[in-house]
Design an enzyme around this catalytic site. Structure first.
Site, short mmCIF file in Angstrom:
data_model
loop_
_atom_site.label_atom_id
_atom_site.label_comp_id
_atom_site.label_asym_id
_atom_site.label_seq_id
_atom_site.Cartn_x
_atom_site.Cartn_y
_atom_site.Cartn_z
N LYS A 110 1.06 -1.00 0.38
CA LYS A 110 -0.18 -0.20 -0.34
C LYS A 110 0.73 1.07 0.33
O LYS A 110 2.61 1.23 0.58
CB LYS A 110 -0.61 0.07 1.50
CG LYS A 110 -2.26 0.77 1.09
CD LYS A 110 -3.08 0.13 0.37
CE LYS A 110 -4.14 0.98 0.04
NZ LYS A 110 -5.18 -0.47 -0.56
P1 NAD Z 1 -13.30 7.65 -3.32
O1 NAD Z 1 -12.23 8.54 -3.10
O2 NAD Z 1 -13.83 7.14 -4.57
O3 NAD Z 1 -14.88 7.74 -2.58
C1 NAD Z 1 -14.74 8.08 -0.83
C2 NAD Z 1 -15.79 8.83 -0.64
O4 NAD Z 1 -15.89 8.16 0.96
C3 NAD Z 1 -16.40 9.87 -1.43
O5 NAD Z 1 -17.38 10.35 -1.91
C4 NAD Z 1 -16.20 10.75 0.27
O6 NAD Z 1 -16.26 12.77 -0.04
C5 NAD Z 1 -16.82 10.19 1.41
N1 NAD Z 1 -16.34 10.29 2.69
C6 NAD Z 1 -14.88 10.62 3.21
N2 NAD Z 1 -15.21 10.98 4.38
C7 NAD Z 1 -16.61 10.97 4.55
C8 NAD Z 1 -17.70 10.84 5.65
N3 NAD Z 1 -16.75 10.60 7.00
N4 NAD Z 1 -18.49 10.33 6.02
C9 NAD Z 1 -19.22 9.93 4.87
N5 NAD Z 1 -18.58 10.01 4.00
C10 NAD Z 1 -17.75 10.07 3.89
O7 NAD Z 1 -12.61 5.79 -2.37
P2 NAD Z 1 -13.13 5.07 -2.88
O8 NAD Z 1 -11.99 4.21 -3.66
O9 NAD Z 1 -15.09 4.55 -3.16
O10 NAD Z 1 -12.73 3.72 -2.01
C11 NAD Z 1 -14.00 3.79 -0.28
C12 NAD Z 1 -13.36 3.42 1.08
O11 NAD Z 1 -13.49 1.33 -0.48
C13 NAD Z 1 -11.48 3.07 1.10
O12 NAD Z 1 -11.72 2.67 2.67
C14 NAD Z 1 -10.77 2.39 0.13
O13 NAD Z 1 -9.70 1.86 0.82
C15 NAD Z 1 -11.95 1.04 0.00
N6 NAD Z 1 -11.45 0.62 -1.42
C16 NAD Z 1 -11.97 0.67 -2.22
C17 NAD Z 1 -11.52 0.10 -3.56
C18 NAD Z 1 -11.45 0.58 -5.06
O14 NAD Z 1 -11.22 0.17 -6.00
N7 NAD Z 1 -11.74 2.03 -5.16
C19 NAD Z 1 -10.90 -0.86 -3.71
C20 NAD Z 1 -11.38 -1.88 -2.15
C21 NAD Z 1 -11.48 -0.46 -1.23
#
Ligand code: NAD
Length: 420
Positions: A110
């Protein structure tokens, strides 16, 4: 969300604790534990960036390779103000077990930069991404460590990292990062893969619990990549997405939000707040909304001992990494909530990243249907593998997933031979 007063453990404390629980349940010997528990490498870098004002600002960045026992390290890059080496190390550790749970030939890694991309111009973000890529260049490569997007990093940022790496090599190296734009060796279906994996594992959970998806009420915290795509798939399957949030606000509609319109609204305005016809909620009210499926899809520590009591969901599907603290885990268990643990639930992203890397390395690209069918197969098999341990060993789903992941990595270490 990452730092509330109720937390006495860091994300890495939690990762180590989960490892110990799994290792104890598997009765792993101490030599194996010593070999697989801790990160292989932690690189800390200084990232000086010339801002648009002409001033140079120094950002801190990290790349952690937790394990390369089952294959190259694999894991996203996060750009967020709360990024710390502790958080990145925890996320790298989870990646190791996650790749093993879905049985793809990767270890775990990471990266992250402590910054606020929302306050940066595109030019500043490009300079930051390229400088960070140069700094971690000695560690990454298609055969050693393959970054991908995570919170607030995008296909465009992956393209800049791929370009920086390729310029240094003198030839194009598509397989150095995944989550790239399609025109640059990205995979069809990658953008939707995490949300799709959340959907598949939730469908499998509903089958296990004999719950119907049509009509089921879904609440999504964090309407970003993972959360909004999962919401769309639930909506298309006839479920009702009754509440959703992002960092700027929460909206609700007991009759079901119009998810395609909500996605278009967020794209247009940058936020969910004031979506027409949907009253707003507080973040606490959102998490306490009665529903069948609660999807925490934002950041770590969304559910803690302070608010887990209020959850009124049948299933919690961890789209985010580490959204439920260990104390909250126990509370949810007592309430009879069925948990789909992060290292299973959100593994669709890394699975299609693996497909992307395979396609890049072979210079042969698949159609989207092919990608989705393969993803469904991997996610359902992983779900069934975890469920079997849960039922056979009478352990909770998180421990079952960790036992599967840690067990597979331990097998690899054993067969490769422990270094004397
Ligand atoms: P992203 O940046 O696309 O979206 C994150 C969202 O969370 C945004 O809409 C943001 O406004 C919102 N957010 C942030 N703080 C918040 C809060 N306090 N309350 C409500 N909403 C809040 O990110 P993502 O890629 O969708 O990742 C989200 C989670 O999923 C993370 O934990 C990431 O590690 C995990 N994840 C993502 C992927 C991927 O492929 N994108 C894969 C595995 C895990």
């Amino acid at each position: 969300m990452s730092a509330t007063a109720a937390l006495d453990k860091t994300p890495y404390d939690v990762a180590l604790e989960n490892f110990d629980l799994a290792a104890n349940a598997l009765d792993l010997d101490d030599n194996l534990r010593a070999r697989i528990k801790y990160p292989e490498r932690i690189l800390s870098v200084s990232v000086p960036v010339r801002m648009d004002t002409g001033k140079v600002v120094r950002f801190e960045g990290f790349r952690v390779q937790h394990s390369t026992l089952r294959g190259p390290a694999k894991g996203g890059i996060r750009f967020h103000p709360n990024v710390t080496v502790n958080e990145v190390t925890a996320l790298a550790t989870w990646m190791t077990w996650k790749c093993a749970v879905v049985n793809i030939p990767y270890g775990g890694g990471k990266g992250g930069v402590t910054c606020n991309p929302k306050a940066m111009s595109m030019g500043e973000l490009e300079r930051l991404s390229r400088r960070y890529a140069s700094s971690i260049l000695p560690l990454i490569g298609p055969e050693r460590d393959i970054p991908a997007p995570d919170v607030y990093t995008t296909p465009q940022i992956m393209a800049w990292i791929m370009d920086t790496f390729s310029m240094n090599k003198g030839y194009p190296v598509m397989g150095v990062v995944t989550g790239k734009p399609i025109c640059l060796g990205g995979s069809l279906g990658r953008n939707e893969a995490t949300g799709r994996g959340v959907f598949y594992t939730t469908v499998s959970s509903c089958q296990h619990l004999q719950l119907a998806i049509p009509g089921a009420r879904v609440v999504v915290q964090g309407f970003g990549n993972a959360g909004s795509i999962a919401a769309m798939l639930f909506h298309q399957a006839g479920a009702r997405v009754i509440a959703a949030s992002d960092s700027r606000g929460c909206v609700a509609n007991p009759g079901g939000l119009d998810v395609p319109a909500l996605i278009a609204y967020k794209e247009r305005t940058g936020a969910l707040a004031e979506f027409p016809g949907a009253p707003s909620l507080t973040p606490d009210e959102l998490l306490a909304t009665e529903c069948e499926i609660l999807v925490p899809a934002a950041l770590e520590n969304a559910l803690t001992r302070d608010n887990a009591h209020a959850v009124r969901a049948r299933i919690v599907a961890e789209a985010a990494n580490g959204p439920v603290t260990p104390e909250a885990d126990l509370i949810l268990q007592e309430k009879g909530v069925f948990l789909i643990p992060d290292i299973l639930c959100n593994a669709g992203g890394v699975t299609v990243s693996y497909f992307e890397w395979v396609q890049d390395e072979n210079h042969l690209f698949w159609d989207e249907n092919d990608v989705n069918l393969r993803l469904e197969k991997v996610m359902k098999r992983a779900f069934n593998d975890v469920l079997k341990i849960h039922l056979d060993r009478q352990v909770d789903m998180r421990l079952a997933a960790n036992m599967l992941g840690v067990g597979r990595v331990a097998d690899a270490a054993r067969i490769r031979g422990l270094y004397p």
